[in-house]
Structure formats: C-alpha cells, structure tokens
Design a protein around this motif. Structure first.
Motif, PDB file in Angstrom:
ATOM      1  N   THR A 111       0.815  -1.224   0.000  1.00 26.84           N
ATOM      2  CA  THR A 111       0.000   0.000   0.000  1.00 26.84           C
ATOM      3  C   THR A 111       0.850   1.275   0.000  1.00 26.84           C
ATOM      4  N   SER A 112       2.090   1.184  -0.481  1.00 21.68           N
ATOM      5  CA  SER A 112       2.986   2.350  -0.475  1.00 21.68           C
ATOM      6  C   SER A 112       2.404   3.526  -1.255  1.00 21.68           C
ATOM      7  N   ILE A 113       1.883   3.228  -2.451  1.00 23.96           N
ATOM      8  CA  ILE A 113       1.347   4.302  -3.295  1.00 23.96           C
ATOM      9  C   ILE A 113       0.184   4.998  -2.600  1.00 23.96           C
ATOM     10  N   GLU A 114      -0.727   4.218  -2.040  1.00 23.98           N
ATOM     11  CA  GLU A 114      -1.899   4.800  -1.384  1.00 23.98           C
ATOM     12  C   GLU A 114      -1.499   5.662  -0.179  1.00 23.98           C
ATOM     13  N   ARG A 115      -0.499   5.171   0.589  1.00 17.43           N
ATOM     14  CA  ARG A 115      -0.095   5.928   1.777  1.00 17.43           C
ATOM     15  C   ARG A 115       0.551   7.259   1.419  1.00 17.43           C
ATOM     16  N   ILE A 116       1.303   7.279   0.332  1.00 16.38           N
ATOM     17  CA  ILE A 116       1.924   8.540  -0.079  1.00 16.38           C
ATOM     18  C   ILE A 116       0.878   9.480  -0.691  1.00 16.38           C
ATOM     19  N   PHE A 121      -2.458  14.429   0.679  1.00 15.32           N
ATOM     20  CA  PHE A 121      -3.852  14.892   0.618  1.00 15.32           C
ATOM     21  C   PHE A 121      -4.431  14.803  -0.796  1.00 15.32           C
ATOM     22  N   ILE A 122      -4.055  13.722  -1.509  1.00 18.74           N
ATOM     23  CA  ILE A 122      -4.569  13.499  -2.860  1.00 18.74           C
ATOM     24  C   ILE A 122      -5.668  12.436  -2.793  1.00 18.74           C
ATOM     25  N   ARG A 123      -6.874  12.842  -3.162  1.00 18.39           N
ATOM     26  CA  ARG A 123      -7.988  11.898  -3.156  1.00 18.39           C
ATOM     27  C   ARG A 123      -7.700  10.784  -4.156  1.00 18.39           C
ATOM     28  N   HIS A 124      -7.988   9.544  -3.756  1.00 19.83           N
ATOM     29  CA  HIS A 124      -7.701   8.429  -4.639  1.00 19.83           C
ATOM     30  C   HIS A 124      -8.685   7.295  -4.409  1.00 19.83           C
ATOM     31  N   GLN A 125      -8.736   6.431  -5.383  1.00 16.48           N
ATOM     32  CA  GLN A 125      -9.616   5.266  -5.339  1.00 16.48           C
ATOM     33  C   GLN A 125      -8.811   4.056  -5.804  1.00 16.48           C
ATOM     34  N   VAL A 126      -8.859   2.972  -5.039  1.00 10.80           N
ATOM     35  CA  VAL A 126      -8.092   1.773  -5.359  1.00 10.80           C
ATOM     36  C   VAL A 126      -8.992   0.757  -6.061  1.00 10.80           C
ATOM     37  N   ILE A 127      -8.515   0.268  -7.203  1.00  9.85           N
ATOM     38  CA  ILE A 127      -9.209  -0.777  -7.959  1.00  9.85           C
ATOM     39  C   ILE A 127      -8.280  -1.984  -8.011  1.00  9.85           C
ATOM     40  N   ASN A 128      -8.627  -3.055  -7.291  1.00  6.97           N
ATOM     41  CA  ASN A 128      -7.732  -4.216  -7.254  1.00  6.97           C
ATOM     42  C   ASN A 128      -8.372  -5.492  -7.801  1.00  6.97           C
ATOM     43  N   SER A 129      -9.551  -5.380  -8.387  1.00  9.32           N
ATOM     44  CA  SER A 129     -10.202  -6.551  -8.988  1.00  9.32           C
ATOM     45  C   SER A 129     -11.289  -6.077  -9.939  1.00  9.32           C
ATOM     46  N   ASP A 130     -11.791  -6.984 -10.740  1.00 11.46           N
ATOM     47  CA  ASP A 130     -12.860  -6.638 -11.684  1.00 11.46           C
ATOM     48  C   ASP A 130     -14.106  -6.125 -10.970  1.00 11.46           C
ATOM     49  N   ARG A 131     -14.390  -6.713  -9.810  1.00 14.57           N
ATOM     50  CA  ARG A 131     -15.621  -6.312  -9.115  1.00 14.57           C
ATOM     51  C   ARG A 131     -15.552  -4.872  -8.606  1.00 14.57           C
ATOM     52  N   ILE A 136     -15.940   2.825  -9.878  1.00 16.16           N
ATOM     53  CA  ILE A 136     -15.190   3.986 -10.350  1.00 16.16           C
ATOM     54  C   ILE A 136     -16.134   5.174 -10.510  1.00 16.16           C
ATOM     55  N   THR A 137     -15.734   6.291  -9.952  1.00 11.25           N
ATOM     56  CA  THR A 137     -16.534   7.510 -10.042  1.00 11.25           C
ATOM     57  C   THR A 137     -15.940   8.441 -11.086  1.00 11.25           C
ATOM     58  N   SER A 138     -16.683   9.452 -11.462  1.00  7.74           N
ATOM     59  CA  SER A 138     -16.207  10.428 -12.442  1.00  7.74           C
ATOM     60  C   SER A 138     -15.601  11.648 -11.754  1.00  7.74           C
ATOM     61  N   SER A 139     -15.255  11.495 -10.476  1.00  3.54           N
ATOM     62  CA  SER A 139     -14.688  12.621  -9.729  1.00  3.54           C
ATOM     63  C   SER A 139     -13.240  12.830 -10.142  1.00  3.54           C
ATOM     64  N   ILE A 143      -7.076   7.334  -9.713  1.00  2.00           N
ATOM     65  CA  ILE A 143      -7.441   5.921  -9.645  1.00  2.00           C
ATOM     66  C   ILE A 143      -6.171   5.075  -9.671  1.00  2.00           C
ATOM     67  N   VAL A 144      -6.009   4.228  -8.671  1.00  2.00           N
ATOM     68  CA  VAL A 144      -4.860   3.325  -8.580  1.00  2.00           C
ATOM     69  C   VAL A 144      -5.326   1.919  -8.962  1.00  2.00           C
ATOM     70  N   TYR A 145      -4.890   1.447 -10.116  1.00  2.00           N
ATOM     71  CA  TYR A 145      -5.233   0.100 -10.575  1.00  2.00           C
ATOM     72  C   TYR A 145      -4.142  -0.861 -10.099  1.00  2.00           C
ATOM     73  N   LYS A 146      -4.508  -1.803  -9.248  1.00  2.00           N
ATOM     74  CA  LYS A 146      -3.557  -2.781  -8.716  1.00  2.00           C
ATOM     75  C   LYS A 146      -3.814  -4.124  -9.412  1.00  2.00           C
TER      76      LYS A 146
END
Length: 450
Positions: A111-116, A121-131, A136-139, A143-146
């Motif tokens: 989770t290094s990328i997410e913690r940094i 203070f950068i809003r982010h969303q983690v996507i780690n599977s198809d489900r 995913i939002t349009s904000s 978006i971090v694709y794992k």
C-alpha cells in the motif's frame, strides 16, 4: 536505441500537457520504502524448499512450488506479513504525483502508493479486482489500478503460476481497461523489470490489431554493462514499442522529474489581483484589461490560474470561460483553473493555499491589488513574496497602480534578479492601453520560454 534525457523530458512533458500520459509502477518503486524486492521476498520460501534463490528466475513458479507444498493460506499469510512498512518518503513518487495524474497502474501488492497519496492529501480510489471497477466515479480522484491485487485482500492476489495462467479469465474487465489505456495513452514504466509477461503479452496483443500504429511507451532502467541487458532493451523497443531511458543511477530520476515538472508548468500563468470598492472608471479599465489579457494568454497557448481575488477573479474567469466555450473547448479546467479562497481559512492555511496555487504555475502576473480598507492588498503582496521565494517569472503591471505598483518598485530595485525585464520595466509602469499591455506581456513570456 535508448532515448536521450532531453528527448524523454520533452516527449513526456507534451503527453502530460495533452492528458495522454499514464504511469506503471513495479516493485522497484516500493524498495526505497523498505518493501522487499521479489527476490528478497521469496528467498526464505526458496530456502524452505531447499532451492537456491540465485538460480530462480521465474518467481511465479517458485511461489507455486511453495503453495503446492505448504498450501495457499500459508503462502498468502507470509506475503501479507512481509509487505508492511511505516515509511512514506519516496522522492520520485511524490514528484510524479505533482503532475496530477488521473490514473496509476501497478503490479505491487503493498500500500505504499496509497499511503503517499494520502500523505499528500490526494484523493484516490483503489481498484484491485474486476468487481471494484463498477465503483469507479467520475470525480477528480486519482485511480490506482492494482493489477495483481492488494495485500489487504490476500485471497485474490496474483502470486503463483496458476494465478497468472488464469489471469485473463479472472480479470477480463481489468485487462480491457488496461488495453484501452495502453492504446490511448503513453505509459512510463518505472521500477518494473518486464520479467513477467503481463505487459509484454498485452502490448503484443494490441500490436496484432493495430500494427505499427500502436503508441510508443517508455521505461526508465539503470544502466548495466551486460550484453544480454542491451539485447533486452533493443527487444522492448523493436517488438513492444517501449523506448528506454538509461540512467547511471536511480538517484538521477528525481532530477529528471524536476525537469518534466518545469516543462509541464511552462505554459501555466497565475494572475494575482484584487479590487475593493473603487471609482467606476477604474473598475471598467480593470475589466477591459483582464478581458484582453486573459483572451490573449489563452490564444497564445497559455493556461490561466486565478485565486478569484475580489472583482479581478471574475474579470478574468468570465471572459476566459466564454472565450473557451466559443472556441469549442469542452474541458475548461484544462485551460482555466478557478481556485477561490474560503473566507474562514486561517492565515496559516491561506499561506499554504497560496503556495500551492503559485507553485503549480511558472509565471505570476500582478495587477491592481486594492483594498477598500487602506488601499493596499496584503494578499497580493504575500503572493508576490511567495512567487519570489519559489523562483517564478514575475510580471508586475505597475501601470495598474496600488499593490502592483509597489511590487513593480521592488522588482525595479532588484532588476538584476529579473533580466527578462531589463528593457521593458518602464513600459510596465507607463503603458495604460489594455491591448498594448497584453502584447508586452506575451513578448516577455516568450523571452522566458525554455
């Protein structure tokens, strides 16, 4: 043939400005944070299997052997316990994040990328599977694709040969998203060795459909005195359209991204100004100047940022939006950033906010700067001090009076620090025609271009 540093910086900067750039991080990104490399992560498992880690080149196979012997739960618990770090300092990643990327791709579980991102203070969303893709939002969140999963969901990480062999069946939609972005964007692969076949097979499948029209991508690799390494670099370019920037040391990468950031900022202009209650003729002049200046900057290819100083902010934003819409721009935010202040901000937060706004621009233009209280604008003066501290190109339109004239006086008193103004400093004080001021500003900006 490896790409030169200058060509790399120019090409990547242009792609970022066109919103056609993505990054892909491999395990090399997390190593400085105390996360083990693939080799060091799996070495204890190799020892338990009585295998020499130095002779193992397929780490998916090694993990598969361990799972076959000791079971899936044991393998995944070990992985989860080995990917923990409290460190949040990664100079290269923090500089890349300053580029305001929309997406980040990685094969890393940690989770290094997410913690940094969180630290900055950068809003982010983690996507780690198809489900997760349905969420995913349009904000404006990054978006971090794992691609290989997340250590917080050990059951679904991709770690063994079997996981890899069934990847396209278990992650079909994720692969579709990746292929789409590889077709539309230029990728930079950093900390990624290309030892697994995920990216190479994906690029190969794209090439089968689009041929030599597929995008050129880039990789940063540390230079090695090894013929096999040279063949590998050549193969990446010939068969997968991945050009490589070779560096003597990964410590050089931080400076490369400093150069890229400067190039990306090159066309960003911050307009500082304020008008309190004042005579109608002065207000009309200010409105006319802002209109001429804003349209002139936009037509010349510059991007505008305004903190929405009283009246001046509206005089800049209104004509800019109208001009962009009339010229067919759908994504106004790419050319005009409107960043008003919250009236309830503390002085400390206001200063930090100003530093962020000015820091994202190469040029700061100062006009008017008037307050109904005593005629002076403390905020405009502070923005000037910040611009000086950050080494920005400073253009004080002294002819507009008030705080801008005081800034002009200070600049003139230290003119050797502003060589681009040496022949035009008096014009900035005496020229009152809005169109001529705009022409002068554009001329000065050309003098400061890379």
């Amino acid at each position: 043939m490896p790409i030169s540093r200058d060509d790399f910086v120019n090409y990547i900067s242009q792609k970022i400005c066109n919103n056609e750039f993505s990054v892909f991080f491999g395990a090399g990104l997390s190593t400085p944070l105390g996360i083990p490399t693939w080799k060091s992560l799996l070495e204890p498992l190799a020892q338990r299997l009585h295998l020499d880690i130095e002779k193992q080149h397929d780490y998916f196979a090694l993990s598969q052997y361990y799972e076959n012997m000791y079971g899936k739960p044991d393998l995944r618990k070990y992985i989860g316990n080995s990917l923990f770090s409290f460190k949040t300092e990664n100079d290269v990643l923090e500089k890349i994040l300053k580029l305001n990327l929309r997406t980040i791709w990685t094969t890393n579980f940690d989770t290094s990328i997410e913690r940094i991102l969180q630290k900055n203070f950068i809003r982010h969303q983690v996507i780690n599977s198809d489900r997760c893709l349905a969420n995913i939002t349009s904000s404006d969140a990054t978006i971090v694709y794992k691609l290989n999963g997340d250590c917080n969901d050990l059951e679904h990480i991709v770690i063994t040969t079997e996981d890899w062999e069934t990847y396209e069946e278990t992650h079909p939609t994720m692969m579709t998203f990746l292929k789409k972005e590889l077709v539309s964007n230029t990728f930079l692969f950093y900390g990624y060795s290309f030892q697994d076949n995920l990216i190479k097979s994906t690029l190969s499948s794209i090439k089968r459909f689009v041929g030599d029209l597929c995008n050129t991508h880039f990789s940063i690799q540390e230079r090695k005195d090894d013929p096999e390494f040279e063949y590998k670099i050549f193969d990446l370019e010939q068969r997968y359209h991945v050009k490589t920037l070779l560096v003597n040391s990964y410590s050089d990468v931080s400076g490369i991204f400093d150069d890229i950031f400067e190039r990306v900022q090159a066309n960003n202009v911050f307009i500082s100004g304020r008008l309190g209650d004042i005579a109608p003729e002065i207000e009309n002049d200010a409105c006319n100047l802002c209109r001429q200046l804003s349209v002139g900057l936009l037509d010349a290819g510059y991007n505008i940022c305004t903190g929405m100083g009283r009246k001046i902010g509206y005089f800049v934003a209104g004509p800019s939006i109208q001009h962009l819409l009339e010229n067919g721009y759908q994504h106004i935010e790419r050319r005009l950033l409107i960043r008003p202040f919250d009236d309830t901000m503390s002085e400390k937060k206001r200063t930090a906010y100003r530093e962020k706004l000015i820091g994202d621009n190469r040029v700061a233009i100062f006009i008017y700067g008037h307050s109904s209280y005593n005629g002076r604008s403390k905020g405009v003066w502070e923005e000037y001090q910040i611009a000086k501290k950050l080494g920005k190109v400073i253009l004080p339109i002294g002819a507009t009076g008030f705080e801008s004239r005081l800034i002009w006086q200070d600049v003139k008193a230290h003119l050797t620090s502003y060589p681009y103004l040496e022949t035009s400093i008096e014009d900035l004080l005496t020229e009152c025609n809005a169109q001529k001021i705009t022409t002068l500003v554009l001329k000065l900006l050309k003098l400061t271009t890379f």
